[in-house]
Scaffold this active site. Structure first.
Site, short mmCIF file in Angstrom:
data_model
loop_
_atom_site.label_atom_id
_atom_site.label_comp_id
_atom_site.label_asym_id
_atom_site.label_seq_id
_atom_site.Cartn_x
_atom_site.Cartn_y
_atom_site.Cartn_z
N PHE A 1 -0.97 0.17 1.38
CA PHE A 1 -2.41 0.93 1.35
C PHE A 1 -3.35 -0.07 1.70
O PHE A 1 -4.59 0.30 2.17
CB PHE A 1 -2.59 1.23 -0.05
CG PHE A 1 -1.74 2.51 -0.52
CD1 PHE A 1 -2.22 3.86 -0.28
CD2 PHE A 1 -0.71 2.03 -1.31
CE1 PHE A 1 -1.19 4.68 -0.73
CE2 PHE A 1 0.18 3.01 -1.74
CZ PHE A 1 -0.07 4.29 -1.41
N TYR B 1 -11.36 2.83 13.35
CA TYR B 1 -10.65 2.93 12.08
C TYR B 1 -9.61 4.05 12.40
O TYR B 1 -8.50 3.70 12.16
CB TYR B 1 -11.55 3.54 10.81
CG TYR B 1 -10.65 4.08 9.65
CD1 TYR B 1 -10.00 3.05 9.16
CD2 TYR B 1 -10.43 5.45 9.28
CE1 TYR B 1 -9.06 3.30 7.94
CE2 TYR B 1 -9.71 5.75 8.38
CZ TYR B 1 -8.99 4.79 7.42
OH TYR B 1 -8.23 5.10 6.63
#
Ligand code: UDP
Length: 336
Positions: A74, A142
């Site tokens: 993550f 991103y």
């Protein structure tokens, strides 16, 4: 029972996945640099190693210290706006850290890898609901960084045999229904926590970004998925990777809610109006983003249990109402 390494396990989605793993009896080691994550979000029972993924020696040491059955990754930079100001840092760090980690995993014999990915890799999709085969054309650095990380993992599978799953989240929201964890970002950019903060008087009035979209009420529509349902999806794909092939899934509830519908849900939870102002559209925001979750349902049996908007908003509201300072209000965090 398995033993898993969770990078970024002190962050929002990561911490909820750690909780789900612990709840079913798995052993968990969290690796987190605590820049965005919170020490207090790592539940008792999980081992926390404070360290940075960019330091390969740290990663090697952690992988050598335990025999892991899989890795859930993550830890990443995840602010879309910031990624447009620092695109190269985002791409270098997110892609580099993922692929370093994958390489070290293979060397250590850990052959299952779950990547936290994003719907942002689709950019401005042509079709709704969005299925996995929709064209991938990110409009942010991103989104690009996650697409590149996914592609790197495809090579790790093809050449090195590392089996990976990537879950492309739509709008993760809500909080553990048991009240043990919540959402605490700094800065906070997301709609639901901002609306909750506004109604609790903990933040400024909410700005509604755009009221002239081609949608029934003029505000943008998103697919909000409860973070505990998202956590459940991770466990299912992790198990599926034991015998199954690498896979990519879109994860959303499959239904859309407009900004005004979210505000109405916050008002139901709080019992009073959400102070708000109308603003222009935010750059790069499409009108409608809704996932097709058919592939995930078919392959893993996943279905949202907390899919109703009132469940998502209600748990987010309850956590923030009990923790007005977020994790910073807790003792250990104050000391750290
Ligand atoms: N939004 C808004 N005000 C805010 C934050 C978000 O009106 O303070 C809108 C945003 O334009 C989008 C939706 O709420 O249409 C969800 O935004 P969020 O940032 O939560 O997630 P995103 O869809 O950008 O990943």
């Amino acid at each position: 029972m398995g033993r898993y390494l969770v990078t970024g396990g002190a962050g929002y989605v990561g911490s909820h996945v750690v909780l789900a793993l612990l709840d079913r009896g798995d052993e968990v080691v969290v690796l987190d640099n605590l820049r965005q994550g919170h020490r207090c979000a790592v539940m008792t029972g999980a081992e926390l190693v404070v360290g940075d993924l960019a330091e390969r020696a740290v990663v090697r040491e952690v992988l050598a210290g335990w025999r892991f059955d899989g890795i859930l990754h993550f830890a990443a930079l995840s602010l879309v706006g910031e990624s447009m100001r620092e695109p190269l840092r985002y791409i270098a760090e997110n892609v580099g850290n993922t692929l370093w980690l994958a390489e070290e995993a293979v060397k250590a014999g850990v052959m299952r890898f779950v990547l936290s990915s994003t719907a942002a890799l689709f950019g401005m999709p042509q079709r709704v609901p969005i299925d996995e085969d929709e064209s991938k054309d990110p409009v942010s650095a991103y989104g690009e960084s996650k697409l590149m990380a996914e592609r790197g993992l495809e090579w790790a599978d093809r050449c090195l045999g590392l089996r990976s799953a990537a879950l492309r989240y739509f709008n993760a929201a809500g909080a553990d229904p048991g009240g043990r964890l919540g959402e605490d970002h700094d800065p906070e950019t997301h709609l639901i926590p901002n609306a909750v903060n506004a109604v609790l008087g903990l933040g400024p009035p909410l700005t509604i970004f755009g009221t002239d979209y081609d949608t029934p009420d003029g505000t943008a529509i998103r697919d909000y998925v409860h973070v505990s349902d998202l956590a459940d999806a991770h466990l299912r794909v992790l198990d599926r990777l034991k015998d199954g092939p690498s896979c990519r899934y879109n994860v959303g509830s499959g239904t859309g809610a407009s900004v005004l519908e979210v505000i109405a849900a916050v008002e139901r939870a709080a019992g009073r109006p959400v102070p708000h102002v109308l603003g222009p559209r935010r750059e790069g925001d499409p009108a409608v983003l809704v996932a097709s979750n058919a592939r995930l349902r078919r392959d893993t049996g996943w279905a949202p249990k907390l899919g109703a908007l009132d469940d998502i908003v209600g748990t987010a509201y309850a956590w923030r109402a009990r923790n007005p300072k977020g994790y910073r209000g807790t003792m250990a965090e104050a000391v750290a």
